[in-house]
Design a protein around this motif. Structure first.
Motif, PDB file in Angstrom:
ATOM      1  N   ALA A 175       0.944  -1.533   0.158  1.00 48.41           N
ATOM      2  CA  ALA A 175       0.127   0.073  -0.047  1.00 48.41           C
ATOM      3  C   ALA A 175       0.878   1.191   0.138  1.00 48.41           C
ATOM      4  O   ALA A 175       0.504   2.475  -0.615  1.00 48.41           O
ATOM      5  N   LEU A 176       1.837   1.170   0.668  1.00 51.38           N
ATOM      6  CA  LEU A 176       2.933   2.398   0.858  1.00 51.38           C
ATOM      7  C   LEU A 176       3.519   2.588  -0.641  1.00 51.38           C
ATOM      8  O   LEU A 176       3.934   3.585  -0.942  1.00 51.38           O
ATOM      9  N   ASP A 177       3.934   1.460  -1.141  1.00 53.21           N
ATOM     10  CA  ASP A 177       4.617   1.496  -2.434  1.00 53.21           C
ATOM     11  C   ASP A 177       3.441   2.334  -3.523  1.00 53.21           C
ATOM     12  O   ASP A 177       4.265   3.111  -4.154  1.00 53.21           O
ATOM     13  N   MET A 178       2.418   2.041  -3.502  1.00 53.08           N
ATOM     14  CA  MET A 178       1.424   2.433  -4.456  1.00 53.08           C
ATOM     15  C   MET A 178       1.289   4.031  -4.196  1.00 53.08           C
ATOM     16  O   MET A 178       1.349   4.866  -4.950  1.00 53.08           O
ATOM     17  N   ALA A 179       1.238   4.482  -2.916  1.00 52.18           N
ATOM     18  CA  ALA A 179       0.791   5.617  -2.317  1.00 52.18           C
ATOM     19  C   ALA A 179       1.928   6.680  -2.760  1.00 52.18           C
ATOM     20  O   ALA A 179       1.999   7.779  -2.970  1.00 52.18           O
ATOM     21  N   THR A 180       3.331   5.969  -2.710  1.00 53.47           N
ATOM     22  CA  THR A 180       4.438   6.798  -3.116  1.00 53.47           C
ATOM     23  C   THR A 180       4.818   6.998  -4.462  1.00 53.47           C
ATOM     24  O   THR A 180       5.824   7.547  -4.877  1.00 53.47           O
ATOM     25  N   MET A 181       4.205   6.189  -5.308  1.00 52.23           N
ATOM     26  CA  MET A 181       4.510   5.916  -6.522  1.00 52.23           C
ATOM     27  C   MET A 181       4.279   7.488  -7.451  1.00 52.23           C
ATOM     28  O   MET A 181       3.441   8.275  -7.002  1.00 52.23           O
ATOM     29  N   VAL A 182       5.075   7.767  -8.233  1.00 49.01           N
ATOM     30  CA  VAL A 182       5.055   9.073  -9.183  1.00 49.01           C
ATOM     31  C   VAL A 182       3.951   8.913 -10.012  1.00 49.01           C
ATOM     32  O   VAL A 182       4.144   8.129 -11.068  1.00 49.01           O
ATOM     33  N   GLU A 183       2.982  10.024 -10.170  1.00 42.64           N
ATOM     34  CA  GLU A 183       1.932  10.099 -11.263  1.00 42.64           C
ATOM     35  C   GLU A 183       2.601  11.330 -12.073  1.00 42.64           C
ATOM     36  O   GLU A 183       2.252  12.442 -11.785  1.00 42.64           O
ATOM     37  N   GLU A 184       3.063  10.923 -13.203  1.00 41.35           N
ATOM     38  CA  GLU A 184       3.748  12.193 -14.149  1.00 41.35           C
ATOM     39  C   GLU A 184       2.591  12.787 -14.578  1.00 41.35           C
ATOM     40  O   GLU A 184       2.993  14.110 -14.857  1.00 41.35           O
ATOM     41  N   ARG A 185       1.147  12.525 -14.543  1.00 48.86           N
ATOM     42  CA  ARG A 185       0.233  13.693 -15.156  1.00 48.86           C
ATOM     43  C   ARG A 185      -0.107  14.829 -14.117  1.00 48.86           C
ATOM     44  O   ARG A 185      -0.567  15.653 -14.458  1.00 48.86           O
ATOM     45  N   LEU A 186       0.475  14.541 -13.002  1.00 48.56           N
ATOM     46  CA  LEU A 186       0.434  15.599 -11.990  1.00 48.56           C
ATOM     47  C   LEU A 186       1.508  16.696 -12.154  1.00 48.56           C
ATOM     48  O   LEU A 186       1.264  18.054 -11.624  1.00 48.56           O
ATOM     49  N   GLY A 187       2.259  16.521 -13.143  1.00 47.78           N
ATOM     50  CA  GLY A 187       3.348  17.629 -13.471  1.00 47.78           C
ATOM     51  C   GLY A 187       4.188  18.167 -12.490  1.00 47.78           C
ATOM     52  O   GLY A 187       4.179  19.454 -12.581  1.00 47.78           O
ATOM     53  N   GLY A 188       4.247  17.604 -11.327  1.00 49.47           N
ATOM     54  CA  GLY A 188       5.060  18.230 -10.091  1.00 49.47           C
ATOM     55  C   GLY A 188       4.135  18.855  -9.195  1.00 49.47           C
ATOM     56  O   GLY A 188       4.437  19.324  -8.108  1.00 49.47           O
ATOM     57  N   SER A 189       2.777  18.812  -9.367  1.00 54.29           N
ATOM     58  CA  SER A 189       2.033  19.400  -8.234  1.00 54.29           C
ATOM     59  C   SER A 189       1.434  18.350  -7.305  1.00 54.29           C
ATOM     60  O   SER A 189       1.928  17.107  -7.450  1.00 54.29           O
ATOM     61  N   VAL A 190       0.987  18.861  -6.029  1.00 56.61           N
ATOM     62  CA  VAL A 190       0.596  17.944  -5.095  1.00 56.61           C
ATOM     63  C   VAL A 190      -1.132  17.451  -5.224  1.00 56.61           C
ATOM     64  O   VAL A 190      -1.808  18.402  -5.566  1.00 56.61           O
ATOM     65  N   TRP A 191      -1.264  16.461  -5.190  1.00 53.47           N
ATOM     66  CA  TRP A 191      -2.755  15.771  -5.419  1.00 53.47           C
ATOM     67  C   TRP A 191      -3.636  15.937  -4.180  1.00 53.47           C
ATOM     68  O   TRP A 191      -3.821  15.347  -3.443  1.00 53.47           O
ATOM     69  N   SER A 192      -3.880  17.245  -4.047  1.00 54.53           N
ATOM     70  CA  SER A 192      -4.881  17.713  -3.143  1.00 54.53           C
ATOM     71  C   SER A 192      -5.857  18.952  -3.699  1.00 54.53           C
ATOM     72  O   SER A 192      -5.097  19.987  -4.381  1.00 54.53           O
ATOM     73  N   THR A 193      -6.914  18.986  -3.156  1.00 56.45           N
ATOM     74  CA  THR A 193      -7.887  20.083  -3.703  1.00 56.45           C
ATOM     75  C   THR A 193      -7.123  21.565  -3.070  1.00 56.45           C
ATOM     76  O   THR A 193      -7.580  22.641  -3.511  1.00 56.45           O
ATOM     77  N   LYS A 194      -6.626  21.452  -1.833  1.00 63.12           N
ATOM     78  CA  LYS A 194      -6.034  22.348  -1.216  1.00 63.12           C
ATOM     79  C   LYS A 194      -4.827  22.809  -1.796  1.00 63.12           C
ATOM     80  O   LYS A 194      -4.270  24.117  -1.624  1.00 63.12           O
ATOM     81  N   GLY A 195      -4.174  21.952  -2.603  1.00 66.58           N
ATOM     82  CA  GLY A 195      -2.759  22.456  -3.173  1.00 66.58           C
ATOM     83  C   GLY A 195      -1.685  22.246  -2.043  1.00 66.58           C
ATOM     84  O   GLY A 195      -0.487  22.293  -2.574  1.00 66.58           O
ATOM     85  N   VAL A 196      -1.751  21.609  -1.018  1.00 66.93           N
ATOM     86  CA  VAL A 196      -0.732  21.162  -0.186  1.00 66.93           C
ATOM     87  C   VAL A 196      -1.232  20.149   0.525  1.00 66.93           C
ATOM     88  O   VAL A 196      -2.386  19.686   0.818  1.00 66.93           O
ATOM     89  N   LEU A 197      -0.178  19.357   0.987  1.00 68.30           N
ATOM     90  CA  LEU A 197      -0.300  18.117   1.996  1.00 68.30           C
ATOM     91  C   LEU A 197       0.466  18.230   3.121  1.00 68.30           C
ATOM     92  O   LEU A 197       1.918  18.572   2.982  1.00 68.30           O
TER      93      LEU A 197
END
Length: 197
Positions: A175-197
């Motif tokens: 589960a941690l491996d999946m969560a830490t994988m890089v999603e290239e489509r995010l283009g360096g942004s953070v995956w959050s509606t807030k913009g920060v995690l």
């Protein structure tokens, strides 16, 4: 991509711990906590999460296993938090339902920056090898809070204590491996509606 590697050294009156974690590893590990079954569990976590993990802990095992296991959880959580840094482009969420013979364990992770821990597993023996089974919960609690992650572990089935414990650690690794994988489509942004995690 920057190397996602963290080294943490922590010394108290109860434990002396040196840990290095490479999130983008191959599952190579060298673990020595003085508790054989705990080493076996951490080996499963690292191998199935494809994390390179070096861990040496000298703890007060003449007292019991509590300080060693809890402090290793604290240090591993700190290393995870440090290695993933600002969490740019990571998938953030990960989950695994892992079978091991009759045992089936679910693990879900959210690298949200908000610690929360839910644990639902039962053991019918006080220890496995020289590891107190009550310390399995305390280990994962320590990891989740020091890493500031949301972590859920739930036993769906199982009667063999070794299998229940091992599937928990392996499911956490996956589960941690999946969560830490890089999603290239995010283009360096953070995956959050807030913009920060």
């Amino acid at each position: 991509m920057e190397q996602r590697i963290a080294t943490i050294n922590r010394v108290t009156r109860e434990t002396d711990i040196a840990l290095t974690l490479n999130i983008d590893g191959n599952g190579n590990n060298n673990i020595d906590t003085g508790i054989g079954f705990f080493d076996h569990m951490l080996n499963g976590f690292a191998r199935h999460g494809l994390f390179d993990l070096e861990l040496k802990c000298k703890g007060d095992l003449e007292v019991d296993s509590h300080h060693t296991i809890e402090d290793c959880g604290i240090v591993l959580g700190e290393a995870i938090k440090k290695a993933i840094g600002e969490k740019k482009s990571i998938k953030r969420y990960g989950s695994s339902i892992l079978p091991m013979d009759e045992a089936l364990v679910l693990c879900a992770v959210d690298l949200s920056g908000r610690p929360y821990f839910s644990y639902d597993a039962e053991y019918s023996v006080p220890r496995i090898g020289t590891m107190d089974t009550e310390m399995i919960r305390d280990f994962f609690y320590a990891v989740s809070y020091s890493a500031s992650m949301n972590l859920h572990i739930k036993q769906i089935s199982g009667v063999n204590n070794h299998h229940i414990a091992e599937s928990s650690f392996k499911a956490f690794g996956k589960a941690l491996d999946m969560a830490t994988m890089v999603e290239e489509r995010l283009g360096g942004s953070v995956w959050s509606t807030k913009g920060v995690l």
